[in-house]
Scaffold this motif. Structure first.
Motif, PDB file in Angstrom:
ATOM      1  N   GLN A  35       0.492  -2.283  11.214  1.00  0.00           N
ATOM      2  CA  GLN A  35      -0.166  -3.160  11.891  1.00  0.00           C
ATOM      3  C   GLN A  35       0.520  -4.591  11.656  1.00  0.00           C
ATOM      4  O   GLN A  35       1.235  -4.340  10.659  1.00  0.00           O
ATOM      5  CB  GLN A  35      -1.856  -3.222  11.552  1.00  0.00           C
ATOM      6  CG  GLN A  35      -2.359  -1.779  12.150  1.00  0.00           C
ATOM      7  CD  GLN A  35      -3.745  -1.906  12.017  1.00  0.00           C
ATOM      8  OE1 GLN A  35      -4.562  -2.941  11.964  1.00  0.00           O
ATOM      9  NE2 GLN A  35      -4.502  -0.750  12.498  1.00  0.00           N
ATOM     10  N   GLU A  36       0.271  -5.557  11.941  1.00  0.00           N
ATOM     11  CA  GLU A  36       0.728  -7.048  11.917  1.00  0.00           C
ATOM     12  C   GLU A  36       0.547  -6.990  10.124  1.00  0.00           C
ATOM     13  O   GLU A  36      -0.452  -7.041   9.796  1.00  0.00           O
ATOM     14  CB  GLU A  36       0.172  -8.073  12.425  1.00  0.00           C
ATOM     15  CG  GLU A  36       0.721  -9.598  12.090  1.00  0.00           C
ATOM     16  CD  GLU A  36      -0.209 -10.467  12.457  1.00  0.00           C
ATOM     17  OE1 GLU A  36       0.228 -11.510  12.999  1.00  0.00           O
ATOM     18  OE2 GLU A  36      -1.490 -10.499  12.166  1.00  0.00           O
ATOM     19  N   HIS A  37       1.403  -7.698   9.528  1.00  0.00           N
ATOM     20  CA  HIS A  37       1.638  -7.835   8.111  1.00  0.00           C
ATOM     21  C   HIS A  37       1.201  -9.503   7.680  1.00  0.00           C
ATOM     22  O   HIS A  37       1.366 -10.109   8.595  1.00  0.00           O
ATOM     23  CB  HIS A  37       3.169  -7.691   7.547  1.00  0.00           C
ATOM     24  CG  HIS A  37       4.086  -8.409   8.262  1.00  0.00           C
ATOM     25  ND1 HIS A  37       4.670  -8.165   9.611  1.00  0.00           N
ATOM     26  CD2 HIS A  37       4.513  -9.443   8.025  1.00  0.00           C
ATOM     27  CE1 HIS A  37       5.405  -8.765   9.766  1.00  0.00           C
ATOM     28  NE2 HIS A  37       5.486  -9.961   9.217  1.00  0.00           N
ATOM     29  N   ILE A  38       0.872  -9.811   6.706  1.00  0.00           N
ATOM     30  CA  ILE A  38       0.667 -11.033   6.186  1.00  0.00           C
ATOM     31  C   ILE A  38       1.677 -11.001   5.147  1.00  0.00           C
ATOM     32  O   ILE A  38       1.975 -10.296   4.575  1.00  0.00           O
ATOM     33  CB  ILE A  38      -0.783 -11.350   5.609  1.00  0.00           C
ATOM     34  CG1 ILE A  38      -1.429 -10.053   4.669  1.00  0.00           C
ATOM     35  CG2 ILE A  38      -1.872 -11.617   6.599  1.00  0.00           C
ATOM     36  CD1 ILE A  38      -2.204 -10.698   3.652  1.00  0.00           C
ATOM     37  N   HIS A  39       2.052 -12.503   4.747  1.00  0.00           N
ATOM     38  CA  HIS A  39       2.867 -12.924   3.737  1.00  0.00           C
ATOM     39  C   HIS A  39       2.058 -13.648   2.817  1.00  0.00           C
ATOM     40  O   HIS A  39       1.296 -14.317   2.982  1.00  0.00           O
ATOM     41  CB  HIS A  39       3.979 -13.851   4.145  1.00  0.00           C
ATOM     42  CG  HIS A  39       4.658 -14.317   3.069  1.00  0.00           C
ATOM     43  ND1 HIS A  39       4.646 -15.379   2.482  1.00  0.00           N
ATOM     44  CD2 HIS A  39       5.720 -13.479   2.037  1.00  0.00           C
ATOM     45  CE1 HIS A  39       5.413 -15.548   1.246  1.00  0.00           C
ATOM     46  NE2 HIS A  39       6.236 -14.577   1.144  1.00  0.00           N
ATOM     47  N   ILE A  40       2.157 -12.987   1.374  1.00  0.00           N
ATOM     48  CA  ILE A  40       1.454 -13.727   0.340  1.00  0.00           C
ATOM     49  C   ILE A  40       2.390 -14.193  -0.628  1.00  0.00           C
ATOM     50  O   ILE A  40       3.210 -13.532  -1.044  1.00  0.00           O
ATOM     51  CB  ILE A  40       0.639 -12.384  -0.448  1.00  0.00           C
ATOM     52  CG1 ILE A  40      -0.237 -11.558   0.698  1.00  0.00           C
ATOM     53  CG2 ILE A  40      -0.115 -13.008  -1.647  1.00  0.00           C
ATOM     54  CD1 ILE A  40      -0.971 -10.599  -0.066  1.00  0.00           C
TER      55      ILE A  40
END
Ligand code: V55
Ligand code: FE
Length: 482
Positions: A413-418
């Motif tokens: 699924q769509e990733h987030i950037h941390i």
């Protein structure tokens, strides 16, 4: 009695509705989760409470569910709640689905025409301490950032005139302003578009309307330090079609692609329209200006990817032949011409993201997702059928590309950037993996710079998480009381 959901791509297999509201304290983590990662990760998921009234519907009509992963000192807690929309409340009171086709209130049961029917299912927008569950067909719903309880519809304290707000807002990381827009701002299938800015305190400080050349599905837009860009794809709506019970959107290639550009410090009266061949796009990776040169990077294809829109338009498209690419559009505002040039930066895909700090400026690193057939057969997950199975890190300056896939039966699924506070550390990506063999989910965390090395940890979820549309990372420092 609730009947079974239809066994179509939108409701079967990994796309089966979940409808589970949950609290799970201290998820099991395999590997080491860096203690530096502190914050809330919100995800919006269409998750229909009831089977479709007419026996058929699309994934993206599903009632909005929001989940929250809270990262704190190497621990992760999970919470998931429905957005208690007017739509969901009406359906629950009737104990069945009362709403008809996607964005066509003329197909609903009688009795509530004109009332809000949004599913509020696309993006958890974070701004000025608020979580707004947004969908482009209406105004958002505000949620409590900790409990996810629904506070109610949000209209910027009564200031917003637009009847709609995009799910793709553009925060300026330097000014703290939120740039956004609403299309069909004046009502169903209206050509009005509202261009809006909220300041860093959440106050609406600008709302200007203009008339688009046609009613287009304007899912996202782009903002640079000097320009605002409204991209219109040839997917159009028509009130008469809606009144006769037809589809909201059809592929309408005669409109071509039209891109409006205005100076960020100017007004919508300064919009200049550029025209190109028909193409379809949902998400913009980034955009930046250098004097009169405006660069816009976008995941584009030759044809709309949503099967339900293709069907309504009578077009038959082979997913492998849709010309998907990460495109760079270059506009030269000093030329007296209404065209732009396109170059290809990378393979087709979607869910493009940069680090938030790179937004609106010249930049190097992009992250996005693709379906690579070499990594396995198509597996159903998400709104268009086949889920993505590969995460890409692309240096848009050099073309250097790193990829990660997690096996033939795992879609991502769509990733987030941390972001990281360590110097020269590119931060992390986190994304939900659909484990099709186990019918379960897990979160993979990877080093953004070295995603090809695979996950540094896996956060195990003892249930299947239906495919999100979009997610948002909010660092602890931005959250009251965290
Ligand atoms: C999209 C998703 C939507 C929508 C319109 O991914 C476009 C694109 C989840 O709802 O209403
Ligand atoms: Fe989107």
């Amino acid at each position: 009695m609730t009947k079974p959901f239809p066994q179509t791509m939108d409701f079967a297999g990994f796309n089966a509705p979940s409808r589970i509201e949950a609290d799970i304290y201290d998820l099991v983590v395999e590997g080491e989760l860096p203690a530096e990662i502190r914050g809330h990760w919100y995800r919006s998921i269409p998750d229909p409470q009831y089977p479709p009234k007419d026996g058929w519907d699309t994934f993206i009509s599903g009632d909005g569910m929001v989940s929250l992963f809270r990262f704190e000192d190497g621990h992760v807690d999970f919470r998931q709640r429905y957005v208690m929309t007017e739509r969901l409340k009406r359906d629950r009171a009737a104990r069945r689905g009362l709403h008809g086709l996607y964005r066509n209130p003329y197909t609903d049961e009688p009795g509530f025409f004109g009332e809000s029917r949004t599913a509020s299912n696309t993006t958890p927008v974070f701004h000025a301490g608020r979580i707004l569950a947004a969908k482009e067909d209406d105004r958002p719903y505000e949620l409590d950032p900790n409990t996810l309880a629904t506070i109610g519809p949000y209209d910027f304290g009564g200031a917003l005139k637009s009847l709609t707000m995009t799910a793709h807002c553009r925060p300026d990381p330097e000014t703290g302003e939120l740039y956004f827009f609403g299309y069909e701002a004046g009502g169903l299938a209206s050509r009005e578009v509202a261009f809006c800015i909220a300041d860093k305190t959440g106050k609406l400080i600008r709302e200007e309307w203009f008339e688009a050349p046609f009613v287009s599905l304007i899912h996202d837009f782009a903002v640079t330090k000097e320009h605002v860009i409204f991209p219109l794809q040839p997917v159009s709506a028509d009130l008469e079609r809606l009144k006769s019970g037809g589809a909201h959107w059809v592929w309408d290639p005669d409109q071509g692609t039209q891109v409006g550009i205005m100076p960020r410090g100017g007004s919508v009266k300064d919009l200049r329209w550029f025209k190109g061949p028909p193409s379809s796009f949902f998400h913009f990776l980034n955009a930046y200006s250098d004097g009169d040169k405006v660069t816009v990077d976008v995941c584009a294809s030759d044809m709309i990817v949503f099967p339900f829109i293709q069907e309504a338009s009578g077009v038959v498209a082979n997913p492998a032949e849709m010309g998907g690419r990460l495109a760079r559009w270059s506009f030269d505002l000093s030329r007296n011409e209404d065209s732009w040039t396109e170059t290809v930066l990378g393979p087709g895909g979607d869910m493009p993201r940069t680090a938030d700090k790179d937004a609106m400026k010249d930049y190097e690193i992009a992250y996005y997702q693709t379906y690579d057939p070499r990594n396995g057969p198509p597996m159903v997950s998400g709104p268009v059928g086949a889920g993505f199975n590969t995460v890409i890190r692309l240096n848009v300056k050099t073309g250097a590309m790193k990829t990660l896939s997690l096996g033939p039966h795992v879609t991502v699924q769509e990733h987030i950037h941390i972001p990281s506070s360590q110097p020269r550390h590119e931060g992390w990506l986190a994304f939900v993996c659909d484990l099709h063999d186990e019918n379960l989910s897990e979160v993979a965390v990877v080093e953004a710079e070295h995603l090809d090395r695979g996950p540094i940890c896996r956060i195990k979820i003892p249930m299947r998480l239906r495919c999100q549309v979009h997610g948002t990372w909010v660092p602890a420092g931005a959250l009251p009381g965290f």
